[in-house]
Design an enzyme around this catalytic site. Sequence first.
Site, short mmCIF file in Angstrom:
data_model
loop_
_atom_site.label_atom_id
_atom_site.label_comp_id
_atom_site.label_asym_id
_atom_site.label_seq_id
_atom_site.Cartn_x
_atom_site.Cartn_y
_atom_site.Cartn_z
N ARG A 1 -26.32 -30.36 36.46
CA ARG A 1 -25.57 -30.42 37.71
C ARG A 1 -24.07 -30.29 37.41
O ARG A 1 -23.60 -30.74 36.36
CB ARG A 1 -25.80 -31.75 38.41
CG ARG A 1 -27.12 -31.86 39.14
CD ARG A 1 -27.13 -31.02 40.42
NE ARG A 1 -28.39 -31.19 41.14
CZ ARG A 1 -29.45 -30.38 41.03
NH1 ARG A 1 -29.41 -29.33 40.22
NH2 ARG A 1 -30.54 -30.58 41.74
N HIS B 1 -25.97 -20.93 40.13
CA HIS B 1 -27.01 -21.95 40.32
C HIS B 1 -28.37 -21.28 40.60
O HIS B 1 -29.00 -21.55 41.64
CB HIS B 1 -26.64 -22.92 41.44
CG HIS B 1 -27.41 -24.20 41.39
ND1 HIS B 1 -26.89 -25.41 41.77
CD2 HIS B 1 -28.68 -24.48 40.98
CE1 HIS B 1 -27.80 -26.36 41.63
NE2 HIS B 1 -28.91 -25.81 41.13
#
Length: 315
Positions: A230, A278
Amino acid sequence: MARPILLVKSGGEAAMPEWQGLFAEMAPGVEVRWWDDPAVDPAAVRYVLVWDPEPGRLAKLPNLRVIFGSGAGVDFIASDPDLPRHVPLVRMATPGAAQRMGEFVTWAVLSLLKGARRIGIAQSERRWDYFEPELTAPETTIGIMGLGHMGEAAARMLQGIGFPVIGWSRTRKDLPGVRSFVGEAERDAFLAATRILVCLLPATPETRHILAAPLLGRLPMGAGLINVGRGSQQRVEDILAALDSGRLSGAVLDVFEQEPLPADHPAWAHPKLLVTPHLASLPPRSERAAHVARLIAAHERGEALPNTYDHSRGY
Ligand code: NAP
Ligand code: GLV
Protein backbone atom coordinates in the site's frame (compact mmCIF):
# COMPACT_ATOMS: atom_id res chain seq x y z
CA MET A 1 -40.52 -14.00 -0.23
CA ALA A 2 -38.14 -11.16 -1.22
CA ARG A 3 -34.58 -12.23 -1.88
CA PRO A 4 -31.85 -10.89 0.44
CA ILE A 5 -29.88 -8.01 -1.04
CA LEU A 6 -26.20 -7.93 -1.92
CA LEU A 7 -25.21 -4.26 -2.15
CA VAL A 8 -22.21 -3.61 -4.41
CA LYS A 9 -19.69 -0.75 -4.55
CA SER A 10 -16.78 -1.97 -6.62
CA GLY A 11 -15.84 -0.55 -10.00
CA GLY A 12 -18.50 2.19 -9.86
CA GLU A 13 -22.11 2.15 -11.00
CA ALA A 14 -20.95 1.41 -14.56
CA ALA A 15 -19.82 -2.04 -13.39
CA MET A 16 -23.28 -2.98 -12.07
CA PRO A 17 -24.69 -4.68 -15.20
CA GLU A 18 -21.65 -6.97 -15.21
CA TRP A 19 -21.94 -7.76 -11.48
CA GLN A 20 -25.70 -8.34 -11.81
CA GLY A 21 -25.23 -10.66 -14.78
CA LEU A 22 -22.55 -12.66 -12.99
CA PHE A 23 -24.47 -13.05 -9.73
CA ALA A 24 -27.71 -13.88 -11.57
CA GLU A 25 -25.89 -16.97 -12.79
CA MET A 26 -23.76 -17.75 -9.75
CA ALA A 27 -25.95 -16.73 -6.80
CA PRO A 28 -29.56 -16.48 -8.06
CA GLY A 29 -30.82 -16.44 -4.46
CA VAL A 30 -29.57 -12.88 -3.87
CA GLU A 31 -30.68 -9.64 -5.46
CA VAL A 32 -27.75 -7.46 -6.49
CA ARG A 33 -28.22 -3.70 -6.13
CA TRP A 34 -26.00 -0.63 -6.54
CA TRP A 35 -24.61 0.89 -3.37
CA ASP A 36 -26.38 4.23 -3.80
CA ASP A 37 -29.71 2.88 -5.07
CA PRO A 38 -32.26 5.05 -3.18
CA ALA A 39 -34.96 2.38 -3.48
CA VAL A 40 -33.04 -0.15 -1.36
CA ASP A 41 -34.39 -0.76 2.14
CA PRO A 42 -31.29 -0.87 4.43
CA ALA A 43 -32.98 -3.58 6.52
CA ALA A 44 -33.09 -5.91 3.48
CA VAL A 45 -29.33 -5.81 2.91
CA ARG A 46 -27.67 -9.03 4.04
CA TYR A 47 -24.34 -8.82 2.17
CA VAL A 48 -22.11 -6.10 0.76
CA LEU A 49 -19.22 -6.26 -1.71
CA VAL A 50 -17.14 -3.10 -1.33
CA TRP A 51 -13.68 -1.55 -1.73
CA ASP A 52 -14.05 1.82 0.02
CA PRO A 53 -17.39 2.43 1.75
CA GLU A 54 -17.99 5.92 3.17
CA PRO A 55 -17.34 5.87 6.93
CA GLY A 56 -20.51 5.19 8.92
CA ARG A 57 -22.46 3.68 6.01
CA LEU A 58 -22.04 0.00 6.95
CA ALA A 59 -23.27 0.71 10.48
CA LYS A 60 -26.60 1.78 8.96
CA LEU A 61 -27.35 -1.73 7.64
CA PRO A 62 -29.01 -3.43 10.63
CA ASN A 63 -29.24 -6.95 9.16
CA LEU A 64 -25.82 -7.11 7.53
CA ARG A 65 -24.34 -10.62 7.83
CA VAL A 66 -21.06 -10.47 5.85
CA ILE A 67 -18.86 -7.71 4.40
CA PHE A 68 -16.94 -8.92 1.35
CA GLY A 69 -13.89 -6.78 0.57
CA SER A 70 -13.41 -6.55 -3.18
CA GLY A 71 -9.62 -6.66 -2.74
CA ALA A 72 -7.09 -8.62 -0.69
CA GLY A 73 -6.34 -5.56 1.44
CA VAL A 74 -9.40 -4.30 3.32
CA ASP A 75 -7.78 -1.25 4.92
CA PHE A 76 -10.23 1.16 3.22
CA ILE A 77 -13.07 -0.73 4.97
CA ALA A 78 -11.40 -1.46 8.31
CA SER A 79 -10.46 2.22 8.76
CA ASP A 80 -14.15 3.13 9.20
CA PRO A 81 -14.44 4.15 12.89
CA ASP A 82 -18.06 2.93 12.88
CA LEU A 83 -17.33 -0.41 11.24
CA PRO A 84 -19.74 -3.01 12.71
CA ARG A 85 -17.07 -5.22 14.26
CA HIS A 86 -19.40 -8.13 14.91
CA VAL A 87 -19.95 -8.60 11.15
CA PRO A 88 -17.27 -10.78 9.50
CA LEU A 89 -15.11 -8.88 7.00
CA VAL A 90 -13.82 -11.25 4.31
CA ARG A 91 -10.66 -10.49 2.31
CA MET A 92 -10.58 -11.39 -1.39
CA ALA A 93 -7.98 -14.15 -1.34
CA THR A 94 -8.52 -16.08 -4.56
CA PRO A 95 -5.93 -18.36 -6.18
CA GLY A 96 -6.10 -16.13 -9.28
CA ALA A 97 -5.19 -13.05 -7.23
CA ALA A 98 -2.09 -14.78 -5.87
CA GLN A 99 -1.16 -15.99 -9.37
CA ARG A 100 -1.44 -12.46 -10.75
CA MET A 101 0.59 -11.01 -7.91
CA GLY A 102 3.29 -13.65 -8.39
CA GLU A 103 3.45 -12.76 -12.08
CA PHE A 104 3.60 -9.02 -11.40
CA VAL A 105 6.35 -9.35 -8.80
CA THR A 106 8.34 -11.62 -11.11
CA TRP A 107 7.97 -9.04 -13.92
CA ALA A 108 9.04 -6.23 -11.56
CA VAL A 109 12.07 -8.17 -10.27
CA LEU A 110 13.19 -9.02 -13.82
CA SER A 111 12.59 -5.40 -14.88
CA LEU A 112 14.98 -4.21 -12.20
CA LEU A 113 17.49 -6.92 -12.99
CA LYS A 114 17.50 -6.18 -16.71
CA GLY A 115 17.28 -2.36 -16.57
CA ALA A 116 13.78 -2.04 -18.08
CA ARG A 117 13.39 1.63 -17.14
CA ARG A 118 16.72 2.54 -18.75
CA ILE A 119 15.78 0.57 -21.89
CA GLY A 120 12.37 2.28 -22.05
CA ILE A 121 13.87 5.77 -21.75
CA ALA A 122 16.45 5.05 -24.47
CA GLN A 123 13.77 3.68 -26.79
CA SER A 124 11.55 6.73 -26.27
CA GLU A 125 14.58 8.86 -27.33
CA ARG A 126 15.53 6.53 -30.27
CA ARG A 127 18.93 6.07 -28.61
CA TRP A 128 21.02 2.83 -28.90
CA ASP A 129 22.03 2.62 -25.24
CA TYR A 130 24.01 -0.63 -25.08
CA PHE A 131 24.75 -1.95 -21.58
CA GLU A 132 25.24 -5.30 -19.90
CA PRO A 133 22.96 -6.11 -16.94
CA GLU A 134 25.34 -7.20 -14.22
CA LEU A 135 23.60 -9.81 -12.09
CA THR A 136 21.69 -13.01 -12.81
CA ALA A 137 18.87 -14.56 -10.81
CA PRO A 138 20.98 -16.95 -8.71
CA GLU A 139 23.16 -13.97 -7.63
CA THR A 140 20.18 -11.86 -6.56
CA THR A 141 18.46 -12.61 -3.26
CA ILE A 142 14.86 -11.41 -3.14
CA GLY A 143 13.61 -10.38 0.30
CA ILE A 144 9.83 -10.45 0.60
CA MET A 145 8.25 -8.49 3.45
CA GLY A 146 4.92 -10.20 4.12
CA LEU A 147 4.79 -13.93 3.42
CA GLY A 148 1.02 -14.31 3.30
CA HIS A 149 -1.29 -15.37 0.48
CA MET A 150 0.45 -13.05 -2.02
CA GLY A 151 4.00 -13.20 -0.69
CA GLU A 152 4.09 -16.98 -0.72
CA ALA A 153 2.91 -17.13 -4.36
CA ALA A 154 5.55 -14.58 -5.38
CA ALA A 155 8.24 -16.54 -3.51
CA ARG A 156 7.37 -19.78 -5.33
CA MET A 157 7.43 -18.18 -8.78
CA LEU A 158 10.72 -16.39 -8.15
CA GLN A 159 12.31 -19.60 -6.88
CA GLY A 160 11.08 -21.28 -10.06
CA ILE A 161 13.35 -19.08 -12.18
CA GLY A 162 16.35 -19.39 -9.92
CA PHE A 163 16.16 -16.52 -7.42
CA PRO A 164 17.13 -17.24 -3.82
CA VAL A 165 14.22 -15.99 -1.69
CA ILE A 166 14.05 -14.96 1.95
CA GLY A 167 11.02 -13.62 3.81
CA TRP A 168 10.04 -11.45 6.74
CA SER A 169 6.76 -11.83 8.61
CA ARG A 170 5.21 -11.49 12.03
CA THR A 171 5.19 -15.22 12.71
CA ARG A 172 7.71 -17.92 11.66
CA LYS A 173 7.13 -19.57 8.26
CA ASP A 174 8.16 -22.96 6.97
CA LEU A 175 8.20 -22.56 3.18
CA PRO A 176 10.53 -24.86 1.22
CA GLY A 177 13.83 -23.09 0.51
CA VAL A 178 12.72 -19.75 1.98
CA ARG A 179 14.65 -18.57 5.03
CA SER A 180 12.16 -17.06 7.46
CA PHE A 181 12.95 -13.89 9.45
CA VAL A 182 10.54 -12.71 12.13
CA GLY A 183 9.70 -9.38 13.75
CA GLU A 184 11.78 -6.36 14.68
CA ALA A 185 14.60 -8.44 16.15
CA GLU A 186 15.39 -10.13 12.82
CA ARG A 187 14.54 -7.30 10.47
CA ASP A 188 18.02 -5.83 10.03
CA ALA A 189 19.52 -9.26 9.27
CA PHE A 190 16.77 -9.81 6.69
CA LEU A 191 17.43 -6.43 5.06
CA ALA A 192 21.22 -6.92 5.00
CA ALA A 193 20.75 -10.22 3.10
CA THR A 194 18.31 -8.73 0.56
CA ARG A 195 19.30 -7.54 -2.93
CA ILE A 196 15.78 -6.70 -4.14
CA LEU A 197 13.17 -5.90 -1.48
CA VAL A 198 9.50 -6.64 -2.21
CA CYS A 199 6.83 -5.19 0.09
CA LEU A 200 3.67 -7.29 0.36
CA LEU A 201 2.61 -6.17 3.81
CA PRO A 202 -0.91 -5.10 4.77
CA ALA A 203 -1.57 -1.47 5.75
CA THR A 204 -1.48 -1.33 9.56
CA PRO A 205 -0.17 1.21 12.08
CA GLU A 206 3.04 -0.90 12.35
CA THR A 207 3.69 -0.87 8.59
CA ARG A 208 2.89 2.80 8.02
CA HIS A 209 5.90 4.54 6.40
CA ILE A 210 8.05 1.47 6.94
CA LEU A 211 9.69 2.00 3.52
CA ALA A 212 11.56 5.15 4.55
CA ALA A 213 15.17 6.31 4.97
CA PRO A 214 15.98 4.29 8.16
CA LEU A 215 14.93 0.98 6.57
CA LEU A 216 16.41 1.80 3.15
CA GLY A 217 19.71 2.53 4.89
CA ARG A 218 19.82 -1.08 6.13
CA LEU A 219 19.75 -2.51 2.59
CA PRO A 220 23.00 -3.22 0.74
CA MET A 221 24.17 -0.28 -1.42
CA GLY A 222 22.49 -0.46 -4.85
CA ALA A 223 19.56 -2.66 -3.76
CA GLY A 224 16.25 -2.65 -5.65
CA LEU A 225 12.81 -1.92 -4.20
CA ILE A 226 9.32 -3.03 -5.24
CA ASN A 227 6.22 -1.87 -3.37
CA VAL A 228 3.02 -3.72 -4.17
CA GLY A 229 1.53 -3.41 -0.67
CA ARG A 230 0.00 0.00 0.00
CA GLY A 231 1.10 3.59 -0.61
CA SER A 232 0.83 4.36 3.11
CA GLN A 233 3.83 2.08 3.65
CA GLN A 234 6.28 4.31 1.78
CA ARG A 235 7.80 7.76 1.98
CA VAL A 236 8.21 8.53 -1.71
CA GLU A 237 10.57 11.45 -1.05
CA ASP A 238 12.95 9.10 0.82
CA ILE A 239 12.78 6.58 -2.03
CA LEU A 240 13.57 9.27 -4.62
CA ALA A 241 16.49 10.48 -2.47
CA ALA A 242 17.78 6.90 -2.16
CA LEU A 243 17.57 6.49 -5.95
CA ASP A 244 19.51 9.76 -6.42
CA SER A 245 22.23 8.79 -3.95
CA GLY A 246 22.66 5.26 -5.36
CA ARG A 247 21.50 3.64 -2.13
CA LEU A 248 18.78 2.17 -4.38
CA SER A 249 19.65 1.24 -7.97
CA GLY A 250 16.02 1.07 -9.09
CA ALA A 251 12.46 0.80 -7.87
CA VAL A 252 8.99 -0.24 -8.99
CA LEU A 253 6.08 1.40 -7.15
CA ASP A 254 2.56 0.16 -7.84
CA VAL A 255 0.85 1.96 -4.95
CA PHE A 256 0.79 5.54 -3.68
CA GLU A 257 -0.68 7.49 -0.77
CA GLN A 258 -2.61 9.59 -3.29
CA GLU A 259 -4.11 7.57 -6.14
CA PRO A 260 -4.18 8.40 -8.99
CA LEU A 261 -0.66 9.80 -8.56
CA PRO A 262 -0.93 13.54 -9.46
CA ALA A 263 0.46 14.39 -12.91
CA ASP A 264 3.02 16.83 -11.45
CA HIS A 265 4.47 14.33 -8.95
CA PRO A 266 8.26 13.95 -9.33
CA ALA A 267 7.98 10.14 -9.16
CA TRP A 268 6.65 10.03 -12.75
CA ALA A 269 9.85 11.35 -14.27
CA HIS A 270 12.54 9.66 -12.19
CA PRO A 271 14.87 7.74 -14.54
CA LYS A 272 15.33 4.85 -12.10
CA LEU A 273 11.70 4.42 -11.11
CA LEU A 274 8.92 2.46 -12.79
CA VAL A 275 5.47 3.73 -11.78
CA THR A 276 2.51 1.41 -12.29
CA PRO A 277 -1.11 2.42 -11.54
CA HIS A 278 -2.05 -0.02 -8.74
CA LEU A 279 -2.61 -2.91 -11.12
CA ALA A 280 -0.40 -5.63 -9.65
CA SER A 281 -3.22 -8.02 -8.89
CA LEU A 282 -6.93 -7.60 -9.38
CA PRO A 283 -8.79 -10.70 -10.53
CA PRO A 284 -11.58 -10.20 -13.09
CA ARG A 285 -15.10 -9.64 -11.78
CA SER A 286 -16.11 -13.14 -12.90
CA GLU A 287 -13.54 -14.68 -10.56
CA ARG A 288 -14.46 -12.41 -7.66
CA ALA A 289 -18.19 -13.00 -8.15
CA ALA A 290 -17.65 -16.78 -8.22
CA HIS A 291 -15.65 -16.53 -4.98
CA VAL A 292 -18.29 -14.39 -3.24
CA ALA A 293 -21.12 -16.64 -4.51
CA ARG A 294 -19.33 -19.71 -3.09
CA LEU A 295 -18.84 -17.98 0.26
CA ILE A 296 -22.45 -16.78 0.44
CA ALA A 297 -23.59 -20.37 -0.13
CA ALA A 298 -21.15 -21.61 2.53
CA HIS A 299 -22.33 -18.95 4.98
CA GLU A 300 -25.99 -19.82 4.36
CA ARG A 301 -25.13 -23.45 5.18
CA GLY A 302 -23.67 -22.25 8.48
CA GLU A 303 -20.03 -22.88 7.53
CA ALA A 304 -17.13 -20.71 8.77
CA LEU A 305 -15.80 -18.06 6.38
CA PRO A 306 -12.12 -18.16 5.35
CA ASN A 307 -9.69 -15.20 5.29
CA THR A 308 -11.60 -12.95 7.63
CA TYR A 309 -10.07 -9.71 8.89
CA ASP A 310 -8.68 -10.04 12.41
CA HIS A 311 -9.33 -6.85 14.40
CA SER A 312 -6.59 -7.57 16.92
CA ARG A 313 -3.87 -8.05 14.23
CA GLY A 314 -5.22 -5.28 12.00
CA TYR A 315 -5.19 -7.40 8.81
P1 NAP B 1 -1.93 -11.76 4.11
O1 NAP B 1 -2.15 -13.14 3.59
O2 NAP B 1 -2.68 -11.30 5.29
O3 NAP B 1 -0.36 -11.63 4.42
C1 NAP B 1 0.19 -10.54 5.10
C2 NAP B 1 1.62 -10.88 5.50
O4 NAP B 1 2.22 -9.73 6.13
C3 NAP B 1 1.69 -12.02 6.52
O5 NAP B 1 2.78 -12.86 6.22
C4 NAP B 1 1.95 -11.29 7.85
O6 NAP B 1 2.66 -12.04 8.82
C5 NAP B 1 2.80 -10.13 7.38
N1 NAP B 1 2.76 -9.02 8.33
C6 NAP B 1 1.70 -8.27 8.71
N2 NAP B 1 2.08 -7.32 9.60
C7 NAP B 1 3.42 -7.49 9.78
C8 NAP B 1 4.37 -6.83 10.59
N3 NAP B 1 4.05 -5.80 11.39
N4 NAP B 1 5.65 -7.27 10.55
C9 NAP B 1 6.00 -8.31 9.76
N5 NAP B 1 5.13 -8.99 8.96
C10 NAP B 1 3.85 -8.57 8.97
O7 NAP B 1 -2.20 -10.69 2.97
P2 NAP B 1 -2.05 -10.88 1.38
O8 NAP B 1 -3.33 -11.39 0.83
O9 NAP B 1 -0.79 -11.60 1.09
O10 NAP B 1 -1.95 -9.36 0.92
C11 NAP B 1 -0.95 -8.52 1.42
C12 NAP B 1 -1.20 -7.08 1.01
O11 NAP B 1 -0.90 -6.90 -0.36
C13 NAP B 1 -2.65 -6.61 1.13
O12 NAP B 1 -2.97 -6.26 2.45
C14 NAP B 1 -2.68 -5.42 0.18
O13 NAP B 1 -2.33 -4.25 0.89
C15 NAP B 1 -1.59 -5.75 -0.82
N6 NAP B 1 -2.16 -6.04 -2.16
C16 NAP B 1 -1.88 -5.19 -3.18
C17 NAP B 1 -2.35 -5.45 -4.44
C18 NAP B 1 -2.01 -4.59 -5.60
O14 NAP B 1 -2.63 -4.72 -6.65
N7 NAP B 1 -1.01 -3.73 -5.48
C19 NAP B 1 -3.15 -6.59 -4.66
C20 NAP B 1 -3.43 -7.43 -3.60
C21 NAP B 1 -2.91 -7.15 -2.34
P3 NAP B 1 2.03 -13.39 9.45
O15 NAP B 1 1.96 -14.37 8.31
O16 NAP B 1 3.01 -13.79 10.45
O17 NAP B 1 0.68 -13.03 9.98
C1 GLV C 1 -5.54 -4.50 -4.19
O1 GLV C 1 -4.83 -3.59 -3.92
C2 GLV C 1 -6.00 -5.46 -3.24
O2 GLV C 1 -5.82 -5.23 -2.03
O3 GLV C 1 -6.56 -6.48 -3.66
